[in-house]
Design a protein around this motif. Structure first.
Motif, PDB file in Angstrom:
ATOM      1  N   ARG A   3     -16.588  -2.482  22.781  1.00 19.53           N
ATOM      2  CA  ARG A   3     -16.449  -1.659  21.586  1.00 19.53           C
ATOM      3  C   ARG A   3     -17.527  -0.613  21.586  1.00 19.53           C
ATOM      4  NH1 ARG A   3     -14.562  -6.529  17.918  1.00 19.53           N
ATOM      5  NH2 ARG A   3     -13.278  -5.135  16.712  1.00 19.53           N
ATOM      6  N   THR A  23     -31.216  -2.179  18.217  1.00 16.56           N
ATOM      7  CA  THR A  23     -31.062  -2.297  19.669  1.00 16.56           C
ATOM      8  C   THR A  23     -31.462  -3.701  20.138  1.00 16.56           C
ATOM      9  OG1 THR A  23     -33.260  -1.346  20.013  1.00 16.56           O
ATOM     10  CG2 THR A  23     -31.393   0.155  20.139  1.00 16.56           C
ATOM     11  N   ILE A  26     -28.248  -6.210  18.956  1.00 14.79           N
ATOM     12  CA  ILE A  26     -26.869  -5.910  19.319  1.00 14.79           C
ATOM     13  C   ILE A  26     -26.518  -6.523  20.680  1.00 14.79           C
ATOM     14  CG2 ILE A  26     -27.100  -3.757  20.613  1.00 14.79           C
ATOM     15  CD1 ILE A  26     -25.091  -2.544  18.555  1.00 14.79           C
ATOM     16  N   ASP A  27     -25.267  -6.931  20.812  1.00 13.55           N
ATOM     17  CA  ASP A  27     -24.792  -7.531  22.058  1.00 13.55           C
ATOM     18  C   ASP A  27     -24.313  -6.421  22.991  1.00 13.55           C
ATOM     19  OD1 ASP A  27     -23.635  -8.878  24.106  1.00 13.55           O
ATOM     20  OD2 ASP A  27     -22.445 -10.223  22.851  1.00 13.55           O
ATOM     21  N   ARG A  30     -20.998  -6.501  25.019  1.00 12.50           N
ATOM     22  CA  ARG A  30     -19.704  -6.242  24.368  1.00 12.50           C
ATOM     23  C   ARG A  30     -19.671  -4.904  23.650  1.00 12.50           C
ATOM     24  NH1 ARG A  30     -18.533  -8.837  20.177  1.00 12.50           N
ATOM     25  NH2 ARG A  30     -20.618  -9.592  19.706  1.00 12.50           N
ATOM     26  N   ILE A  31     -20.852  -4.388  23.302  1.00 14.23           N
ATOM     27  CA  ILE A  31     -20.916  -3.171  22.502  1.00 14.23           C
ATOM     28  C   ILE A  31     -21.573  -2.046  23.294  1.00 14.23           C
ATOM     29  CG2 ILE A  31     -21.683  -2.183  20.295  1.00 14.23           C
ATOM     30  CD1 ILE A  31     -20.030  -4.653  19.772  1.00 14.23           C
ATOM     31  N   VAL A  61     -19.633   1.530  13.354  1.00  9.09           N
ATOM     32  CA  VAL A  61     -18.966   0.511  14.180  1.00  9.09           C
ATOM     33  C   VAL A  61     -17.511   0.447  13.766  1.00  9.09           C
ATOM     34  CG1 VAL A  61     -18.986  -1.888  14.956  1.00  9.09           C
ATOM     35  CG2 VAL A  61     -21.065  -0.889  14.007  1.00  9.09           C
ATOM     36  N   ASP A  62     -16.615   0.562  14.700  1.00  8.09           N
ATOM     37  CA  ASP A  62     -15.185   0.490  14.389  1.00  8.09           C
ATOM     38  C   ASP A  62     -14.824   1.411  13.224  1.00  8.09           C
ATOM     39  OD1 ASP A  62     -14.922  -1.395  16.346  1.00  8.09           O
ATOM     40  OD2 ASP A  62     -14.938  -3.101  14.992  1.00  8.09           O
TER      41      ASP A  62
ATOM     42  N   ARG B  21     -19.104  -6.503  10.072  1.00  5.64           N
ATOM     43  CA  ARG B  21     -19.595  -5.617  11.135  1.00  5.64           C
ATOM     44  C   ARG B  21     -20.788  -6.243  11.858  1.00  5.64           C
ATOM     45  NH1 ARG B  21     -15.852  -3.435   9.072  1.00  5.64           N
ATOM     46  NH2 ARG B  21     -14.869  -4.889  10.484  1.00  5.64           N
ATOM     47  N   GLU B  24     -20.030  -9.132  14.063  1.00  7.16           N
ATOM     48  CA  GLU B  24     -19.252  -8.632  15.190  1.00  7.16           C
ATOM     49  C   GLU B  24     -20.130  -8.088  16.324  1.00  7.16           C
ATOM     50  OE1 GLU B  24     -15.772  -6.406  13.632  1.00  7.16           O
ATOM     51  OE2 GLU B  24     -16.725  -4.781  14.732  1.00  7.16           O
ATOM     52  N   ILE B  25     -21.236  -7.440  15.938  1.00  3.69           N
ATOM     53  CA  ILE B  25     -22.032  -6.753  16.962  1.00  3.69           C
ATOM     54  C   ILE B  25     -23.251  -7.536  17.435  1.00  3.69           C
ATOM     55  CG2 ILE B  25     -21.316  -4.473  16.155  1.00  3.69           C
ATOM     56  CD1 ILE B  25     -24.099  -4.159  14.877  1.00  3.69           C
ATOM     57  N   ILE B  26     -23.643  -8.546  16.669  1.00  2.00           N
ATOM     58  CA  ILE B  26     -24.878  -9.246  16.986  1.00  2.00           C
ATOM     59  C   ILE B  26     -24.705 -10.137  18.225  1.00  2.00           C
ATOM     60  CG2 ILE B  26     -24.651 -11.399  15.695  1.00  2.00           C
ATOM     61  CD1 ILE B  26     -27.367 -10.632  14.335  1.00  2.00           C
ATOM     62  N   ASP B  27     -25.774 -10.246  18.986  1.00  8.20           N
ATOM     63  CA  ASP B  27     -25.743 -11.062  20.193  1.00  8.20           C
ATOM     64  C   ASP B  27     -26.112 -12.499  19.824  1.00  8.20           C
ATOM     65  OD1 ASP B  27     -25.980 -12.288  22.613  1.00  8.20           O
ATOM     66  OD2 ASP B  27     -27.275 -10.755  23.507  1.00  8.20           O
ATOM     67  N   ARG B  28     -25.091 -13.327  19.628  1.00  8.38           N
ATOM     68  CA  ARG B  28     -25.312 -14.710  19.193  1.00  8.38           C
ATOM     69  C   ARG B  28     -25.981 -15.567  20.257  1.00  8.38           C
ATOM     70  NH1 ARG B  28     -23.038 -16.565  14.424  1.00  8.38           N
ATOM     71  NH2 ARG B  28     -21.924 -14.896  13.391  1.00  8.38           N
ATOM     72  N   ARG B  30     -28.620 -14.747  21.789  1.00  9.14           N
ATOM     73  CA  ARG B  30     -30.059 -14.550  21.670  1.00  9.14           C
ATOM     74  C   ARG B  30     -30.543 -14.625  20.234  1.00  9.14           C
ATOM     75  NH1 ARG B  30     -31.917  -9.854  22.359  1.00  9.14           N
ATOM     76  NH2 ARG B  30     -29.946  -8.764  22.150  1.00  9.14           N
ATOM     77  N   ILE B  31     -29.608 -14.415  19.291  1.00  9.23           N
ATOM     78  CA  ILE B  31     -29.996 -14.352  17.889  1.00  9.23           C
ATOM     79  C   ILE B  31     -29.344 -15.487  17.105  1.00  9.23           C
ATOM     80  CG2 ILE B  31     -30.099 -12.880  15.833  1.00  9.23           C
ATOM     81  CD1 ILE B  31     -31.378 -11.449  18.156  1.00  9.23           C
TER      82      ILE B  31
END
Lengths: 78, 78
Positions: A3, A23, A26-27, A30-31, A61-62, B21, B24-28, B30-31
């Motif tokens: 995305r 930064t 955020i993953d 995927r992003i 986002v989206d 949102r 959706e974007i967070i890096d699970r 690591r977080i």
């Protein structure tokens, strides 16, 4: 599917602090994160506004604008 | 190292949209994201305020409060 997210800022201290946090969390696997400095790229202010951005820093986002804290109104950057 | 982030909200439409949102974007990987509904857990309002939260929805990462859009002032939840 990757995305796309766009972080708009104007180089202000509030913007930089928010950018660091975003930064960081955020993953990136995927992003696809693009960072746009509207002071350096004023030609993209219209695009940010069309996405619903009213102030910076903001993350789109989206197609949804997330205003993150408040650094400056978009109008002040024109 | 897994980091901790806490998303504070109050169930408002602005909160729900922001939560979607962010989750959706967070890096699970690591977080470690905790979601706290301050309407259901008013005992945690003081903790949120101490972390710098002034309104919801807000995300606290590494001790920094990111106010994401504006749903309600924290004071309105007391």
């Amino acid at each position: 599917m990757t995305r796309k997210a766009i972080f708009y800022h104007a180089g202000c201290p509030v913007c930089v602090a928010a950018e660091d946090r975003i930064t960081e969390i955020i993953d990136r696997s995927r992003i696809d994160l693009e960072i746009v400095h509207l002071g350096d790229a004023p030609g993209r202010i219209d695009e940010a506004e069309a996405a619903g951005v009213r102030s910076v820093p903001a993350l789109v986002v989206d197609g949804a604008a997330l205003h993150i804290n408040h650094g400056a109104d978009l109008a002040a950057l024109r």
